[in-house]
Design an enzyme around this catalytic site. Structure first.
Site, PDB file in Angstrom:
ATOM      1  N   GLU A  92       0.829  -1.213   0.000  1.00  0.00           N
ATOM      2  CA  GLU A  92       0.000   0.000   0.000  1.00  0.00           C
ATOM      3  C   GLU A  92       0.858   1.256   0.000  1.00  0.00           C
ATOM      4  O   GLU A  92       0.529   2.244  -0.696  1.00  0.00           O
ATOM      5  CB  GLU A  92      -0.932  -0.009   1.211  1.00  0.00           C
ATOM      6  CG  GLU A  92      -2.061  -1.023   1.078  1.00  0.00           C
ATOM      7  CD  GLU A  92      -2.926  -1.125   2.314  1.00  0.00           C
ATOM      8  OE1 GLU A  92      -3.987  -1.770   2.225  1.00  0.00           O
ATOM      9  OE2 GLU A  92      -2.553  -0.551   3.356  1.00  0.00           O
ATOM     10  N   HIS A 105      -9.835  -0.130   0.667  1.00  0.00           N
ATOM     11  CA  HIS A 105     -10.243  -0.892   1.849  1.00  0.00           C
ATOM     12  C   HIS A 105     -11.729  -1.268   1.812  1.00  0.00           C
ATOM     13  O   HIS A 105     -12.191  -2.019   2.684  1.00  0.00           O
ATOM     14  CB  HIS A 105      -9.937  -0.095   3.119  1.00  0.00           C
ATOM     15  CG  HIS A 105      -8.478  -0.024   3.436  1.00  0.00           C
ATOM     16  ND1 HIS A 105      -7.631   0.883   2.829  1.00  0.00           N
ATOM     17  CD2 HIS A 105      -7.703  -0.761   4.281  1.00  0.00           C
ATOM     18  CE1 HIS A 105      -6.398   0.706   3.298  1.00  0.00           C
ATOM     19  NE2 HIS A 105      -6.413  -0.280   4.168  1.00  0.00           N
TER      20      HIS A 105
END
Length: 226
Positions: A140, A173
């Site tokens: 990420e 997410h």
């Protein structure tokens, strides 16, 4: 954008979208090897996540192998980087807390379903800890801070670049009710990356934050499984 960056982005996207195909394939493979039981589905999901994240991690390291050999002249010194790496944890936690308070004013329930699912998977398959606490945060930070934020910074200022990066980070997410919360965390990591020009700094902050979040919610008995 560099060719290597495009490959990393494509790899990350494929990894994120691979579960609908990869999990049934893993289930079929395990079943064919004689494994059975009511927890076979959860095992299949855990194994696929471990495989897909590990594969994406290896591809990312390979694509960035040349960049890792050189230190940017703009990079902060080790003491400064160490300070911001530690500060990044507290900035992210503070941003998360502040965002959660604001979300509650709009009726958003506290707590993350995503985190609860991860905790459940770790309790069944402790190896998933590596995905949630190591591979995931590293990927990420490379994707959302180094590539997206870094590329936007070449044409835009800090705030627009951090906003774009953090919104993508939040969307990844898949908890859109916590859009503000993840965006606040993303801003914190963008800030420490900008202050140091070292991607290892937000990586350390992100990994540390995830480790704290996971360990604080895990059943202590899980450690006997390692």
């Amino acid at each position: 954008m560099k060719r290597e960056y495009k490959i990393v982005l494509l790899t990350y996207l494929i990894m994120q979208l691979s579960s609908p195909v990869g999990v049934p394939f893993t289930y079929y493979l395990l079943n064919g090897l004689g494994f059975s039981g009511k927890d076979l589905e959860s095992r299949s999901l855990s194994l696929w996540l471990l495989f897909s994240f590990s594969a994406a991690f290896i591809v990312t390291l390979y694509c960035l192998r040349r960049e890792m050999r050189f230190r940017s002249q703009k990079a902060a010194s080790f003491p400064v980087s160490a300070f911001w790496a530690s500060a990044g944890v507290f900035l992210a936690l503070f941003g998360q807390l502040a965002a959660a308070r604001i979300e509650m004013l709009f009726g958003v329930e506290p707590g993350s379903e995503n985190t609860r699912e991860i905790i459940g998977m770790i309790e069944k398959a402790p190896a998933i800890f590596l995905v949630a606490a190591v591979f995931g945060p590293i990927l990420e930070e490379v994707v959302f801070r180094k590539i997206i934020f870094g590329t936007c910074m070449q044409r835009l200022g800090f705030f627009p670049s951090a906003l774009i990066s953090s919104l993508f980070f939040s969307a990844a997410h898949m908890e859109f009710e916590h859009l503000l919360l993840y965006t606040a965390i993303g801003f914190a990591f963008c800030y420490v990356y900008r202050k140091t020009n070292r991607i290892l700094v937000p990586i350390f902050s992100h990994v540390s934050m995830n480790v704290i979040a996971i360990l604080s919610q895990l059943d202590p008995k899980i450690f006997s499984m390692f």
